[in-house]
Enzyme design. Structure first.
Site, PDB file in Angstrom:
ATOM      1  N   GLY A 146       0.796  -1.376  -0.041  1.00  0.00           N
ATOM      2  CA  GLY A 146       0.002   0.047  -0.132  1.00  0.00           C
ATOM      3  C   GLY A 146       0.792   1.205  -0.166  1.00  0.00           C
ATOM      4  O   GLY A 146       2.031   1.224   0.274  1.00  0.00           O
ATOM      5  N   HIS A 147       0.462   2.323  -0.517  1.00  0.00           N
ATOM      6  CA  HIS A 147       1.018   3.713  -0.343  1.00  0.00           C
ATOM      7  C   HIS A 147      -0.036   4.548   0.475  1.00  0.00           C
ATOM      8  O   HIS A 147      -0.932   4.412   0.900  1.00  0.00           O
ATOM      9  CB  HIS A 147       1.171   4.185  -1.693  1.00  0.00           C
ATOM     10  CG  HIS A 147       2.191   3.333  -2.484  1.00  0.00           C
ATOM     11  ND1 HIS A 147       1.905   2.389  -3.312  1.00  0.00           N
ATOM     12  CD2 HIS A 147       3.475   3.388  -2.371  1.00  0.00           C
ATOM     13  CE1 HIS A 147       3.066   1.658  -3.814  1.00  0.00           C
ATOM     14  NE2 HIS A 147       3.840   2.216  -3.227  1.00  0.00           N
ATOM     15  N   ASP A 148       0.415   5.851   0.706  1.00  0.00           N
ATOM     16  CA  ASP A 148      -0.042   6.880   1.397  1.00  0.00           C
ATOM     17  C   ASP A 148      -1.480   6.973   1.295  1.00  0.00           C
ATOM     18  O   ASP A 148      -2.139   6.959   2.244  1.00  0.00           O
ATOM     19  CB  ASP A 148       0.672   8.213   1.141  1.00  0.00           C
ATOM     20  CG  ASP A 148       0.024   9.475   1.735  1.00  0.00           C
ATOM     21  OD1 ASP A 148       0.277   9.950   2.756  1.00  0.00           O
ATOM     22  OD2 ASP A 148      -0.933   9.912   1.124  1.00  0.00           O
ATOM     23  N   ASP A 177       2.316   9.211   5.109  1.00  0.00           N
ATOM     24  CA  ASP A 177       3.672   8.858   4.903  1.00  0.00           C
ATOM     25  C   ASP A 177       4.538   9.604   5.794  1.00  0.00           C
ATOM     26  O   ASP A 177       5.251   8.946   6.609  1.00  0.00           O
ATOM     27  CB  ASP A 177       4.032   9.216   3.377  1.00  0.00           C
ATOM     28  CG  ASP A 177       4.169   8.136   2.434  1.00  0.00           C
ATOM     29  OD1 ASP A 177       3.306   7.243   2.949  1.00  0.00           O
ATOM     30  OD2 ASP A 177       4.519   8.251   1.295  1.00  0.00           O
TER      31      ASP A 177
HETATM   32  C1  LIG Z   1       3.502   7.580  -1.996  1.00  0.00           C
HETATM   33  C2  LIG Z   1       4.860   6.923  -1.467  1.00  0.00           C
HETATM   34  C3  LIG Z   1       5.933   6.434  -2.509  1.00  0.00           C
HETATM   35  C4  LIG Z   1       6.372   7.521  -3.139  1.00  0.00           C
HETATM   36  C5  LIG Z   1       7.766   6.914  -3.768  1.00  0.00           C
HETATM   37  C6  LIG Z   1       8.338   7.364  -5.083  1.00  0.00           C
HETATM   38  C7  LIG Z   1       9.163   8.312  -4.841  1.00  0.00           C
HETATM   39  C8  LIG Z   1       8.729   6.199  -5.909  1.00  0.00           C
HETATM   40  C9  LIG Z   1       8.049   5.281  -6.361  1.00  0.00           C
HETATM   41  C10 LIG Z   1       8.526   4.554  -7.575  1.00  0.00           C
HETATM   42  C11 LIG Z   1       9.676   5.172  -8.061  1.00  0.00           C
HETATM   43  C12 LIG Z   1      10.014   5.298  -9.567  1.00  0.00           C
HETATM   44  C13 LIG Z   1      10.210   3.762  -9.917  1.00  0.00           C
HETATM   45  O1  LIG Z   1      10.814   3.034  -9.118  1.00  0.00           O
HETATM   46  C14 LIG Z   1      10.447   3.710 -11.543  1.00  0.00           C
HETATM   47  C15 LIG Z   1      12.063   4.729 -11.607  1.00  0.00           C
HETATM   48  C16 LIG Z   1      12.960   3.973 -11.235  1.00  0.00           C
HETATM   49  C17 LIG Z   1      14.574   4.654 -11.309  1.00  0.00           C
HETATM   50  O2  LIG Z   1      15.700   3.940 -10.634  1.00  0.00           O
HETATM   51  C18 LIG Z   1      14.379   6.193 -10.798  1.00  0.00           C
HETATM   52  C19 LIG Z   1      13.066   6.937 -11.264  1.00  0.00           C
HETATM   53  C20 LIG Z   1      11.688   5.941 -11.321  1.00  0.00           C
HETATM   54  C21 LIG Z   1      10.668   6.940 -11.822  1.00  0.00           C
HETATM   55  C22 LIG Z   1      11.360   6.030  -9.634  1.00  0.00           C
HETATM   56  C23 LIG Z   1      11.264   7.397  -9.041  1.00  0.00           C
HETATM   57  C24 LIG Z   1      10.633   7.247  -7.451  1.00  0.00           C
HETATM   58  O3  LIG Z   1      11.835   6.767  -6.701  1.00  0.00           O
HETATM   59  C25 LIG Z   1       9.283   6.708  -7.415  1.00  0.00           C
HETATM   60  C26 LIG Z   1       8.363   7.298  -8.076  1.00  0.00           C
HETATM   61  C27 LIG Z   1       4.468   6.151  -0.447  1.00  0.00           C
HETATM   62  O4  LIG Z   1       3.344   6.172  -0.244  1.00  0.00           O
HETATM   63  S1  LIG Z   1       5.699   5.482   0.115  1.00  0.00           S
HETATM   64  C28 LIG Z   1       5.085   4.501   1.436  1.00  0.00           C
HETATM   65  C29 LIG Z   1       5.046   3.146   0.991  1.00  0.00           C
HETATM   66  N1  LIG Z   1       4.361   1.936   1.732  1.00  0.00           N
HETATM   67  C30 LIG Z   1       5.314   1.551   2.875  1.00  0.00           C
HETATM   68  O5  LIG Z   1       6.208   1.897   3.113  1.00  0.00           O
HETATM   69  C31 LIG Z   1       4.430   0.485   3.694  1.00  0.00           C
HETATM   70  C32 LIG Z   1       5.445  -0.476   4.263  1.00  0.00           C
HETATM   71  N2  LIG Z   1       6.233  -0.810   3.212  1.00  0.00           N
HETATM   72  C33 LIG Z   1       5.725  -1.941   2.041  1.00  0.00           C
HETATM   73  O6  LIG Z   1       4.295  -2.262   2.271  1.00  0.00           O
HETATM   74  C34 LIG Z   1       6.322  -2.505   1.150  1.00  0.00           C
HETATM   75  O7  LIG Z   1       7.787  -2.243   1.463  1.00  0.00           O
HETATM   76  C35 LIG Z   1       6.011  -1.493  -0.272  1.00  0.00           C
HETATM   77  C36 LIG Z   1       6.441  -0.099  -0.157  1.00  0.00           C
HETATM   78  C37 LIG Z   1       4.832  -1.798  -0.694  1.00  0.00           C
HETATM   79  C38 LIG Z   1       7.342  -2.064  -1.347  1.00  0.00           C
HETATM   80  O8  LIG Z   1       6.781  -3.648  -1.374  1.00  0.00           O
HETATM   81  P1  LIG Z   1       7.895  -4.670  -1.954  1.00  0.00           P
HETATM   82  O9  LIG Z   1       7.271  -5.820  -2.034  1.00  0.00           O
HETATM   83  O10 LIG Z   1       8.657  -3.973  -3.084  1.00  0.00           O
HETATM   84  O11 LIG Z   1       8.452  -4.822  -0.616  1.00  0.00           O
HETATM   85  P2  LIG Z   1       8.522  -5.574   0.575  1.00  0.00           P
HETATM   86  O12 LIG Z   1       7.611  -6.446   0.673  1.00  0.00           O
HETATM   87  O13 LIG Z   1       8.514  -4.717   1.830  1.00  0.00           O
HETATM   88  O14 LIG Z   1       9.975  -6.267   0.866  1.00  0.00           O
HETATM   89  C39 LIG Z   1      11.249  -5.706   0.784  1.00  0.00           C
HETATM   90  C40 LIG Z   1      11.855  -6.438  -0.573  1.00  0.00           C
HETATM   91  O15 LIG Z   1      13.460  -5.787  -0.668  1.00  0.00           O
HETATM   92  C41 LIG Z   1      14.111  -7.003  -0.550  1.00  0.00           C
HETATM   93  N3  LIG Z   1      15.248  -6.265  -0.024  1.00  0.00           N
HETATM   94  C42 LIG Z   1      15.420  -5.173   0.899  1.00  0.00           C
HETATM   95  N4  LIG Z   1      16.683  -4.892   1.161  1.00  0.00           N
HETATM   96  C43 LIG Z   1      17.406  -5.446   0.754  1.00  0.00           C
HETATM   97  C44 LIG Z   1      18.962  -5.971   0.441  1.00  0.00           C
HETATM   98  N5  LIG Z   1      19.771  -5.062   1.324  1.00  0.00           N
HETATM   99  N6  LIG Z   1      19.286  -6.963  -0.233  1.00  0.00           N
HETATM  100  C45 LIG Z   1      18.449  -7.780  -0.685  1.00  0.00           C
HETATM  101  N7  LIG Z   1      17.121  -7.731  -0.819  1.00  0.00           N
HETATM  102  C46 LIG Z   1      16.643  -6.682  -0.061  1.00  0.00           C
HETATM  103  C47 LIG Z   1      13.485  -7.853   0.318  1.00  0.00           C
HETATM  104  O16 LIG Z   1      14.224  -9.048   0.470  1.00  0.00           O
HETATM  105  C48 LIG Z   1      12.210  -7.899  -0.049  1.00  0.00           C
HETATM  106  O17 LIG Z   1      12.259  -8.582  -1.441  1.00  0.00           O
HETATM  107  P3  LIG Z   1      11.141  -9.943  -1.252  1.00  0.00           P
HETATM  108  O18 LIG Z   1       9.812  -9.537  -1.407  1.00  0.00           O
HETATM  109  O19 LIG Z   1      11.712 -10.499  -2.856  1.00  0.00           O
HETATM  110  O20 LIG Z   1      11.782 -11.107  -0.298  1.00  0.00           O
END
Ligand SMILES: C[C@H](CCC[C@@H](C)[C@H]1CC[C@H]2[C@@H]3[C@H](O)C[C@@H]4C[C@H](O)CC[C@]4(C)[C@H]3C[C@H](O)[C@]12C)C(=O)SCCNC(=O)CCNC(=O)[C@H](O)C(C)(C)COP(=O)(O)OP(=O)(O)OC[C@H]1O[C@@H](n2cnc3c(N)ncnc32)[C@H](O)[C@@H]1OP(=O)(O)O
Length: 407
Positions: A146-148, A177
């Site tokens: 989810g997001h904000d 957020d």
């Molecule tokens: C409205 C805001 C969000 C605004 C964000 C924007 C600023 C950015 C969003 C998209 C970006 C653009 C996009 O990426 C495309 C381009 C990419 C380019 O590089 C740059 C330009 C871009 C246009 C880029 C620009 C900007 O960055 C964006 C526009 C919010 O609401 S933020 C609040 C979000 N929600 C939360 O925080 C709630 C709690 N978290 C979650 O629910 C989840 O984390 C979330 C956010 C839904 C993400 O889910 P996800 O499945 O991706 O992750 P998780 O389930 O949490 O698991 C983390 C996975 O990451 C792996 N991991 C982490 N660290 C490591 C590490 N060191 N080594 C290895 N692996 C790592 C971890 O294992 C998890 O992976 P698995 O699921 O495979 O186990």
């Protein structure tokens, strides 16, 4: 309220505004070590607040290509592969010497790495383990993305936001957020640090954006019976229903913000607009608000923003110009207070708030860290030998920093 000349954000405020004479050694969170796992938006701001107020914040990044990072001021970056047991083992070892760990993943991710709070707090009972999620650590949505906007929706608050006859409207991603997420998480960490001085023990913090946004909006709940919200969305006093709590377009296409709630301030507004209170309906006559808004709008449309500023500047009419970010940094009042600061790359940003009298934040003026820039430095600091670090490189658990690779 008076405007100085316009300019680009990168041209403005002076460095002297940063209270650097006091030095970073006298800050409130001096000596606190924080391990922050890289996240999208709420986690980074939470970590930046802690760093601004003196904590030593180390951000754990993934390996791979550089990604844009915001809100990384004053942090260092350690990049490693957490999916490999050796990477997780590094974090477990480092965590023994940490005060705070802050993670932004959905519930269960840290446990998958073997880095859940039970394990890490067994190693280090003083560790404060802050979990900043969307829906919280328990409940049927705890593992859902989810997001904000989603969190705000579920908090009940989004239903109250937006203009009449339009769909609900989220004010950027500020409320859930950053207000409900980053700030409540930072508060939780500071509370836990304070409590630890008595008990000697850490604890787990379940900060989440649904409950954070709801709590931030306690006024909404607690004023339900006061009649403040008895009208549909966009028709109440504080949600753009009232003519005296609104924005108005000026003749040069800019805007003025009006917040003249109390009768004595309302009278000054009416006077400034060149209207006569005796010829107008009562201020609180809701049925006349729509008509009054039109009247105010016609008035505001007749002068430029600068002209209105001249009329209302320094009065208690509660009328201010709506300025853009560039203008905010250049605004005379804000400049007098040093409300915005400039880093060494000439980027302007808000000074950390609040201002503490003896131990104010002294934000770093250095550029943001590159991914993995401090991996080796941090590992050495935490007792890893040269041989151990080399082995981590060989095993591709860590990688050379892009900065060094480019030199
Ligand atoms: C409205 C805001 C969000 C605004 C964000 C924007 C600023 C950015 C969003 C998209 C970006 C653009 C996009 O990426 C495309 C381009 C990419 C380019 O590089 C740059 C330009 C871009 C246009 C880029 C620009 C900007 O960055 C964006 C526009 C919010 O609401 S933020 C609040 C979000 N929600 C939360 O925080 C709630 C709690 N978290 C979650 O629910 C989840 O984390 C979330 C956010 C839904 C993400 O889910 P996800 O499945 O991706 O992750 P998780 O389930 O949490 O698991 C983390 C996975 O990451 C792996 N991991 C982490 N660290 C490591 C590490 N060191 N080594 C290895 N692996 C790592 C971890 O294992 C998890 O992976 P698995 O699921 O495979 O186990």
């Amino acid at each position: 309220m008076r405007e100085k000349s316009r300019g680009s954000l990168s041209r403005c405020p002076s460095r002297q505004q940063v209270p650097s004479v006091l030095g970073r050694s006298s800050m409130a969170l001096q000596g606190v070590r924080v391990l922050e796992f890289a996240g999208l938006a709420p986690g980074p701001l939470c970590g930046m607040i802690l760093a601004d107020f003196g904590a030593q914040v180390m951000r754990v990044d993934r390996l791979g290509p550089a990604t844009p990072t915001w809100m990384a001021r004053g942090k260092r970056s350690l990049a490693l592969d957490l999916k490999r047991p050796e990477g997780a083992a590094v974090i477990r070892r480092i965590s023994r010497q940490m005060d705070v760990l802050a993670e932004p993943f959905r519930s269960g991710v840290m446990e998958k790495f073997g880095l859940g709070p039970e394990i890490l707090r067994k190693d280090n009972p003083r560790l404060i383990y802050a979990r900043l999620s969307g829906f919280g650590q328990t409940g049927r949505l705890s593992k859902v993305a989810g997001h904000d906007i989603n969190f705000l929706a579920l908090s009940g608050v989004l239903s109250k936001l937006g203009r009449s006859s339009e769909t609900p409207y989220a004010p950027l991603n500020l409320l859930a957020d950053f207000g409900g997420g980053s700030l409540t998480c930072a508060l939780g960490i500071v509370l836990a640090l304070y409590e630890r001085t008595q008990s000697g023990k850490g604890q787990v913090i379940d900060a989440n954006m649904v409950e954070g946004a709801a709590y931030l909006s306690s006024f909404l709940w607690q004023s339900q019976n006061a009649g403040l919200w008895s009208q549909p969305r966009g028709k109440n006093m504080l949600d753009s229903g009232a003519p005296f709590y609104e924005t108005y377009r000026t003749s040069d296409g800019k805007f003025m913000a009006v917040g003249a709630i109390e009768p004595q301030f309302y009278a000054l507004l009416i006077n400034g607009l060149g209207l006569n209170c005796d010829e107008l309906p009562d201020q609180l006559s809701i049925s006349d608000w729509e008509e009054m808004k039109k009247k105010f709008a016609e008035k505001f449309a007749k002068k430029t923003q600068a002209e209105w500023c001249k009329i209302f500047d320094g009065t208690d009419a509660c009328v201010t110009p709506v300025v853009n970010l560039e203008e905010a940094a250049l605004n005379e009042h804000n400049q007098e207070r040093g409300s915005f600061i400039t880093d060494e790359d000439h980027n302007v940003s808000p000074r950390p708030a609040p201002l503490l009298s003896r131990t104010p934040a002294v934000p770093s003026t250095k550029r943001n860290p590159l991914k993995g820039e401090h991996t080796e430095e941090i590992l050495q600091e935490f007792g890893f030998s040269k041989e151990e670090i080399n082995q981590l490189y060989l095993d591709k658990i860590i990688e050379p920093s892009k900065l060094k690779a480019n030199l």
